[in-house]
Design an enzyme around this catalytic site. Sequence first.
Site, PDB file in Angstrom:
ATOM      1  N   PRO A  29      -0.941  -1.250 -44.036  1.00 30.82           N
ATOM      2  CA  PRO A  29      -0.404  -0.993 -45.375  1.00 30.82           C
ATOM      3  C   PRO A  29      -1.501  -0.441 -46.285  1.00 30.82           C
ATOM      4  O   PRO A  29      -2.666  -0.811 -46.153  1.00 30.82           O
ATOM      5  CB  PRO A  29       0.053  -2.377 -45.858  1.00 30.82           C
ATOM      6  CG  PRO A  29       0.154  -3.210 -44.628  1.00 30.82           C
ATOM      7  CD  PRO A  29      -0.842  -2.673 -43.659  1.00 30.82           C
ATOM      8  N   LYS A  30      -1.128   0.453 -47.184  1.00 34.91           N
ATOM      9  CA  LYS A  30      -2.084   0.953 -48.167  1.00 34.91           C
ATOM     10  C   LYS A  30      -1.992   0.072 -49.408  1.00 34.91           C
ATOM     11  O   LYS A  30      -1.066   0.164 -50.191  1.00 34.91           O
ATOM     12  CB  LYS A  30      -1.806   2.416 -48.526  1.00 34.91           C
ATOM     13  CG  LYS A  30      -2.873   3.000 -49.440  1.00 34.91           C
ATOM     14  CD  LYS A  30      -2.592   4.426 -49.804  1.00 34.91           C
ATOM     15  CE  LYS A  30      -3.733   4.979 -50.670  1.00 34.91           C
ATOM     16  NZ  LYS A  30      -3.953   4.166 -51.889  1.00 34.91           N
ATOM     17  N   TRP A  31      -2.975  -0.794 -49.560  1.00 39.09           N
ATOM     18  CA  TRP A  31      -2.972  -1.758 -50.652  1.00 39.09           C
ATOM     19  C   TRP A  31      -3.291  -1.069 -51.965  1.00 39.09           C
ATOM     20  O   TRP A  31      -4.134  -0.184 -52.025  1.00 39.09           O
ATOM     21  CB  TRP A  31      -3.975  -2.869 -50.360  1.00 39.09           C
ATOM     22  CG  TRP A  31      -3.604  -3.634 -49.139  1.00 39.09           C
ATOM     23  CD1 TRP A  31      -4.026  -3.405 -47.861  1.00 39.09           C
ATOM     24  CD2 TRP A  31      -2.699  -4.720 -49.079  1.00 39.09           C
ATOM     25  NE1 TRP A  31      -3.433  -4.297 -47.002  1.00 39.09           N
ATOM     26  CE2 TRP A  31      -2.609  -5.114 -47.718  1.00 39.09           C
ATOM     27  CE3 TRP A  31      -1.937  -5.406 -50.021  1.00 39.09           C
ATOM     28  CZ2 TRP A  31      -1.800  -6.167 -47.296  1.00 39.09           C
ATOM     29  CZ3 TRP A  31      -1.138  -6.448 -49.613  1.00 39.09           C
ATOM     30  CH2 TRP A  31      -1.076  -6.822 -48.259  1.00 39.09           C
ATOM     31  N   ASP A 176       1.580   1.252 -51.794  1.00 36.34           N
ATOM     32  CA  ASP A 176       1.884   2.653 -52.070  1.00 36.34           C
ATOM     33  C   ASP A 176       1.720   3.581 -50.879  1.00 36.34           C
ATOM     34  O   ASP A 176       1.408   4.756 -51.033  1.00 36.34           O
ATOM     35  CB  ASP A 176       1.075   3.171 -53.264  1.00 36.34           C
ATOM     36  CG  ASP A 176      -0.430   3.126 -53.052  1.00 36.34           C
ATOM     37  OD1 ASP A 176      -0.872   2.620 -52.018  1.00 36.34           O
ATOM     38  OD2 ASP A 176      -1.158   3.621 -53.931  1.00 36.34           O
ATOM     39  N   GLY A 177       1.961   3.082 -49.661  1.00 33.76           N
ATOM     40  CA  GLY A 177       1.938   3.949 -48.499  1.00 33.76           C
ATOM     41  C   GLY A 177       1.353   3.266 -47.287  1.00 33.76           C
ATOM     42  O   GLY A 177       1.316   2.030 -47.192  1.00 33.76           O
TER      43      GLY A 177
END
Length: 360
Positions: A29-31, A176-177
């Site tokens: 996950p993009k934190w 967010d991605g």
Amino acid sequence: MDLPISLPFAPMLAKAVKAMPEAGMLYEPKWDGFRCVVFRDGDEVELSSRGEKPLTRYFPELVEAVKRELPERCVVDGEIVMRRGARLDFDRLQQRIHPAASRIEKLSEETPASFVAFDLLALGDEAFLDDPLADRRARLVAELGGVEAPIHVTPASDAYATALRWFDEFEGAGLDGVIAKPLDRPYEPDKRAQFKVKHERTADCVVAGFRWHKSGPIVGSLLLGLYNDAGVLQHVGVAASFTMKRRAELVEELAPYRMEDFAGHPWEGWARQTEDTADRMPGAVSRWTGKKDLAWMALRPELVVEVAYDAMEGDRFRHTARFRRWRTDRRPETCTYEQLEEPVAYDLDHIFSGPHPKEA
């Protein structure tokens, strides 16, 4: 500190791509927080930002958590995040960057931060920068798999289908991605050797002002607005990704809409803000820019522009929006929040639950 990796240290970065890479990747996950490399040598702890600036004083609760949860001597790459309920809250995280120690102490108790680890760079006297990511990930899970909140180990998977599912689901928790990291690559400080796939949407916004560019009399950024349910034009962010040639052209395009002063402008009151007022409006001084000149020029709110954005943070764009085109076919009053897509809710606790089941 006596560690095999020393400060200052520039972390490895990711470059934006449109499509999810498929082969030989570890997906995470993009934190949405502050990038942070943790250095611990016994009771000495330093939290270093992406820009190699110290974050230690702003997060005393994480310093104590690092001493409690991480190995005695280590260097760990990760992200400082803040949650509100089931979602991440970047706005609340930004409030922690404050000059007053008393304010920081108060917020550390009221709204404690978390640290999400995603790479183990050193342990004891051994550094792992030259090791492939697959080996570093195995060490990270082995050494930190049992940590407890507010320290977490990011979930990860080598399955492409899982990455696609995460890209859709995790946005509802404020992420967010997805980051795609080549499994066979070493850790390369200050290089964009990884890949990030972020959400991108479009919105039609009112252009109600602009700022001059720091280099001279060309446009630096457009100030964007959306109408709320009460019919009030709210400032939602800026569009600033222009070539120098385009910035000069915008001066001519905006000239017919220039106002001599702020009288009658929807944001008239914001032009008189000072350092003591809220930093959410176009002319305010922010804690990130210090004394940087944020003065702006008023435009009659008649222009509509289509911009691309990745996510919302409250009632504003999370990052700088990207100019797509003028929308001469749209009336400004039709530019409302109703057009924005709302991501499906997702409980952050499911993501904070630890390593991917395949690794546990």
